[in-house]
Enzyme design. Structure first.
Site, PDB file in Angstrom:
ATOM      1  N   ASP A  37       0.815  -1.202  -0.082  1.00 49.06           N
ATOM      2  CA  ASP A  37       0.080  -0.190  -0.036  1.00 49.06           C
ATOM      3  C   ASP A  37       0.749   1.030  -0.098  1.00 49.06           C
ATOM      4  OD1 ASP A  37      -2.385   1.215   0.307  1.00 49.06           O
ATOM      5  OD2 ASP A  37      -2.456   1.323   2.360  1.00 49.06           O
ATOM      6  N   ILE A  40      -9.767   0.119   3.322  1.00 50.00           N
ATOM      7  CA  ILE A  40     -10.218   0.516   4.632  1.00 50.00           C
ATOM      8  C   ILE A  40      -9.011  -0.007   5.785  1.00 50.00           C
ATOM      9  CG2 ILE A  40     -12.091  -0.574   6.369  1.00 50.00           C
ATOM     10  CD1 ILE A  40     -13.827  -1.053   3.715  1.00 50.00           C
TER      11      ILE A  40
HETATM   12  P1  13P Z   1      -8.863   4.867   5.479  1.00 51.81           P
HETATM   13  O1  13P Z   1      -7.873   5.636   6.329  1.00 51.81           O
HETATM   14  O2  13P Z   1      -9.911   5.534   5.327  1.00 51.81           O
HETATM   15  O3  13P Z   1      -9.216   3.696   6.398  1.00 51.81           O
HETATM   16  O4  13P Z   1      -8.143   4.669   4.087  1.00 51.81           O
HETATM   17  C1  13P Z   1      -6.943   3.553   4.278  1.00 51.81           C
HETATM   18  C2  13P Z   1      -6.270   3.605   3.010  1.00 51.81           C
HETATM   19  O5  13P Z   1      -6.625   4.298   2.019  1.00 51.81           O
HETATM   20  C3  13P Z   1      -5.067   2.763   2.753  1.00 51.81           C
HETATM   21  O6  13P Z   1      -4.218   2.959   1.590  1.00 51.81           O
HETATM   22  O1  G3H Z   2      -3.296   5.052   3.638  1.00 57.11           O
HETATM   23  C1  G3H Z   2      -2.684   4.810   4.440  1.00 57.11           C
HETATM   24  C2  G3H Z   2      -2.853   3.453   5.295  1.00 57.11           C
HETATM   25  O2  G3H Z   2      -3.922   3.513   6.400  1.00 57.11           O
HETATM   26  C3  G3H Z   2      -1.610   2.967   6.043  1.00 57.11           C
HETATM   27  O3  G3H Z   2      -1.428   3.761   7.245  1.00 57.11           O
HETATM   28  O4  G3H Z   2       1.072   4.378   7.037  1.00 57.11           O
HETATM   29  O5  G3H Z   2      -0.087   4.487   9.109  1.00 57.11           O
HETATM   30  O6  G3H Z   2       0.315   2.184   8.211  1.00 57.11           O
HETATM   31  P1  G3H Z   2      -0.037   3.803   7.916  1.00 57.11           P
HETATM   32 ZN    ZN Z   3      -4.480   4.946   1.059  1.00 58.74          ZN
END
Ligand code: 13P
Ligand code: G3H
Ligand code: ZN
Length: 327
Positions: A83, A273
């Protein structure tokens, strides 16, 4: 079944008018909660690891925990996805570690740099001759507001996706899916009070998502899977539990679930999410400690956390994503 990339499951989701949940994983209980929920509801699922999660848990631990989940739930497709990868090097490291999908997020850079780095990641990820497998790549156009550890964009600095750029971007990069900005936002405080209206009960109502942008993107990229980040709904029942048990989360607010359900019937095939899982875990642990001040066995409070997170994921699959029985 072994880990899969997101190509086929997204194609099926597009045709079927539903979306796959992409849930962030940071520890064993969260991996278990998500996959138990997806397994019971026979739903495909994407488990995603952020740069922060990788630093916290060590990517090898997370990868092996996700592989353990695949063994436990052999009948559902599970994707291991990076991610918000912020460099070619990070994407490459995750691909080399066995991830089946990565996101390169160069959306905060000038357009031409975004094209160049995204293409470089795609060329590496899609080289089946060299890797022996096809790794799917997600990129982003437009920037979401919001703050989480590694992803921080001030409210004034966010921008909606420009639909006029999407065809050029996809054609030149070869990317497999595209995250767009239509008004969602990262974190548990997605909107400032002045951006919202109040309903008759005095509850804040956020501005609606820009379905006009989503539909224009869909027309320009027929059949192409779109991703929504920042799609937690910040369920007020969890915020209430947190605040009633010593927490302090005033004005936490998310994206209404009915709008996400609507988006998942259109071109949106992946919905991210994270914050809602954090809220579930936090509500359970705070409540547990408040009710059992004598407890000190992590299995007791983390067990409650796991149960709450599983409930959140089941609710999402059934009420928001529509991905049940699609494994
Ligand atoms: P939220 O903070 O709305 O859960 O989004 C998570 C997200 O986009 C992770 O890439
Ligand atoms: O979009 C971001 C995700 O919720 C990940 O958050 O970088 O705090 O792990 P993080
Ligand atoms: Zn994100």
């Amino acid at each position: 079944m072994p880990l899969v990339n997101s190509k086929e499951i997204m194609k099926k989701a597009y045709k079927g008018g539903y979306a796959i949940g992409a849930f962030n994983v940071n520890n064993m209980e969260i991996v278990q909660a998500i996959t138990e929920a997806a397994g019971e509801l026979k739903s495909p699922v994407i488990l995603q690891v952020s740069k922060g999660a990788r630093a916290y848990a060590n990517s090898k631990y997370l990868k092996h925990m996700v592989e353990a989940a695949c063994e436990n739930y052999p009948d559902i497709p599970i994707v291991l996805h990076l991610d918000h990868g912020d460099s070619f090097e990070l994407c490459k490291a995750c691909i080399d570690d066995g991830f089946t999908s990565v996101m390169i997020d160069y959306s905060g850079h000038p357009y031409e740099e975004n094209v160049e780095v995204t293409k470089k990641v795609c060329d590496y990820a899609h080289d089946v001759k060299a890797r022996g497998r096809y790794i799917t790549v997600e990129a982003e156009l437009g920037t979401l507001a919001g703050v989480e550890d590694e992803v921080q964009v001030e409210f004034g600095k966010s921008s909606y996706t420009d639909p006029e750029q999407v065809q050029d971007f996809v054609n030149r990069t070869g990317v497999d899916s595209l995250a767009i900005a239509i008004g969602t936002s990262h974190g548990a405080y997605k909107f400032k009070a002045e951006q919202c209206e109040r309903n008759k009960d005095g509850i804040l109502v956020p501005p609606p998502l820009r379905f006009d942008i989503l539909k224009e993107v869909e027309e320009r990229l027929p059949g192409f899977p779109i991703v929504l980040h920042g799609s937690s709904s910040v369920p007020q029942e969890y915020v209430k539990i947190i605040n009633e048990h010593g927490g302090k989360m005033p004005d936490a607010i998310g994206i209404p679930e009915d709008q996400l359900r609507e988006a998942s019937k259109l071109a949106v095939c992946k919905i991210n999410i994270d914050s809602d899982l954090r809220l579930g875990m936090t509500a359970a642990v705070r409540k547990h400690f408040d009710e059992h001040p004598d407890h000190f066995d992590p299995r007791q409070y983390l067990g409650d956390g796991r149960k709450y997170v599983k409930d959140v994921v089941k609710h999402k699959i059934l009420e928001v994503l529509g991905s049940e029985n699609q494994a």
